[in-house]
Design a protein around this motif. Structure first.
Motif, PDB file in Angstrom:
ATOM      1  N   ARG A  22      34.467  38.365  35.524  1.00 23.39           N
ATOM      2  CA  ARG A  22      34.786  37.592  36.911  1.00 23.39           C
ATOM      3  C   ARG A  22      36.255  37.431  37.126  1.00 23.39           C
ATOM      4  O   ARG A  22      36.555  36.497  36.288  1.00 23.39           O
ATOM      5  CB  ARG A  22      33.956  36.687  37.168  1.00 23.39           C
ATOM      6  N   CYS A  24      39.544  36.871  39.746  1.00 22.90           N
ATOM      7  CA  CYS A  24      39.843  36.409  41.361  1.00 22.90           C
ATOM      8  C   CYS A  24      41.295  36.950  41.737  1.00 22.90           C
ATOM      9  O   CYS A  24      42.215  36.997  41.373  1.00 22.90           O
ATOM     10  CB  CYS A  24      39.703  35.177  41.420  1.00 22.90           C
ATOM     11  N   ILE A  30      36.220  36.082  44.469  1.00 21.71           N
ATOM     12  CA  ILE A  30      35.944  36.847  43.190  1.00 21.71           C
ATOM     13  C   ILE A  30      36.142  38.197  43.200  1.00 21.71           C
ATOM     14  O   ILE A  30      35.868  39.021  44.099  1.00 21.71           O
ATOM     15  CB  ILE A  30      34.447  36.551  43.111  1.00 21.71           C
ATOM     16  N   ASN A  32      35.478  41.142  40.495  1.00 19.51           N
ATOM     17  CA  ASN A  32      34.677  41.684  39.319  1.00 19.51           C
ATOM     18  C   ASN A  32      35.596  43.041  38.578  1.00 19.51           C
ATOM     19  O   ASN A  32      35.485  43.877  39.404  1.00 19.51           O
ATOM     20  CB  ASN A  32      33.313  42.017  39.375  1.00 19.51           C
ATOM     21  N   ARG A 243      32.522  34.556  32.930  1.00 21.19           N
ATOM     22  CA  ARG A 243      31.077  35.147  33.121  1.00 21.19           C
ATOM     23  C   ARG A 243      31.029  36.695  32.893  1.00 21.19           C
ATOM     24  O   ARG A 243      30.528  37.363  33.495  1.00 21.19           O
ATOM     25  CB  ARG A 243      30.546  34.985  34.658  1.00 21.19           C
TER      26      ARG A 243
END
Length: 252
Positions: A22, A24, A30, A32, A243
Motif C-alpha cells: 500500500r 499513496c 491509496i 497499491n 500492509r
C-alpha cells in the motif's frame, strides 16, 4: 500477473507476482503497488523493456540515466550464466500494470583481495555481506507521484536476505547533491560507516561479474550499511505499515 508497461504500448508478459504494497500519492490517496520477480524466462520481455525505458520521457536526467543503466544490467544478467547468479534478486514495481521501479541486488563480484566470489563491492567486505546494486523509481503515469515504491522494493528484498545466508547489506548511495538517496536509506536503518565519500569504483573495489553499465566510476558515493538485526526490524515494520499482501502461487 500481467505487466503491460503502457496501456497503448505493445509490451506485456505474465510476471511472477510476489506481493502487493500500500503506497499513496501526494494527496494520500491509496495506490497499491505490486512487486514482480524477473527470471531467466522473462528475457524476451526484458529485451523489449530496455527499449521501452530508453524511450520514456523522464524530466530528471539522473533518474533517466539510472533507469537506462539498470535495465541494461538486468538484460546482461539474464543473458549470462555467471557463478552465484541464483542469489541475484531482480524486481520490477508496477502500478496498474505499468512499471514504476527497478531493483537489483546480490550481483556476484570478483575480489582480488579475497581471491574469490563476493557479493559486496566494498573492499574487504564481511564474509556474509551483500549489496543493493541498483534502485530507481519513477512516475508510472502523467505527473502523479506515488510515494513508497522504493520502500516496497527494499522491504520485499529484506525478506530474502536471511534465506540467502547474508547478514549485512551494503549500498553506495548517491550524494545528497544529486538525490534524496542518503535520507531514504537512513530512514530504512542504514548507517554511514565512513564520513569520507568514496568513488563508485576503484582498483580495490570488487568488480561485478557482469557489465553493470555504471556511467562513471569517478562518481562520488556515500558508503552505507545495515545489519541483519536492523533490516529484519525494518522489513517487519514496512510490511505492517504498508500492509504487504503476499501472493501465494496456487498449485496446479
Amino acid at each position: 500477473m500481467k505487466v503491460s508497461s503502457q496501456k497503448n504500448y505493445n509490451l506485456s508478459f505474465n510476471a511472477r507476482l510476489l506481493s502487493q504494497w500500500r503506497c499513496c500519492n501526494a494527496k494520500n490517496k491509496i495506490k497499491n503497488v505490486s512487486i514482480v520477480a524477473i527470471e531467466k524466462k522473462d528475457l524476451p520481455f526484458i529485451e523489449k523493456f530496455v527499449k521501452y525505458i530508453k524511450n520514456l520521457k523522464i524530466d530528471n536526467s539522473i533518474t533517466k540515466e539510472i533507469m537506462n543503466d539498470s535495465s541494461k544490467t538486468m538484460l546482461e544478467i539474464l543473458k549470462s550464466n555467471i557463478f552465484g547468479a541464483k542469489k541475484i534478486k531482480i524486481y520490477i514495481a508496477t502500478y496498474d500494470e505499468i512499471p514504476c521501479g527497478i531493483f537489483i541486488a546480490n550481483i556476484p563480484k570478483s575480489s582480488s583481495s579475497n581471491k574469490g566470489i563476493v557479493y559486496s563491492s566494498r573492499h574487504n567486505p564481511a564474509k556474509k555481506e551483500t549489496e543493493i546494486d541498483w534502485l530507481v523509481t519513477w512516475k508510472p503515469t502523467g505527473n502523479e507521484n506515488i510515494k513508497g515504491i522504493g520502500k516496497a522494493l527494499v522491504g520485499e528484498y529484506f525478506r530474502t536476505v536471511k534465506k540467502d545466508k547474508f547478514r549485512d547489506v551494503f549500498v553506495r548511495s548517491d550524494i545528497p547533491e544529486k538525490s534524496f538517496a542518503k535520507n531514504f536509506y537512513e530512514h530504512l536503518g542504514f548507517e554511514r560507516f565512513s564520513e569520507k565519500r568514496l568513488k563508485l569504483s576503484n582498483k580495490n573495489s570488487a568488480q561485478c561479474l557482469v557489465h553493470d553499465f555504471s556511467s562513471d566510476s569517478n562518481d562520488e558515493t556515500i558508503p552505507m550499511i545495515i545489519t541483519r538485526k536492523n533490516l529484519e526490524k525494518t522489513a517487519e515494520k514496512l510490511s505492517t505499515t504498508m500492509r504487504r499482501q503476499e501472493f501465494v502461487q496456487k498449485s496446479e
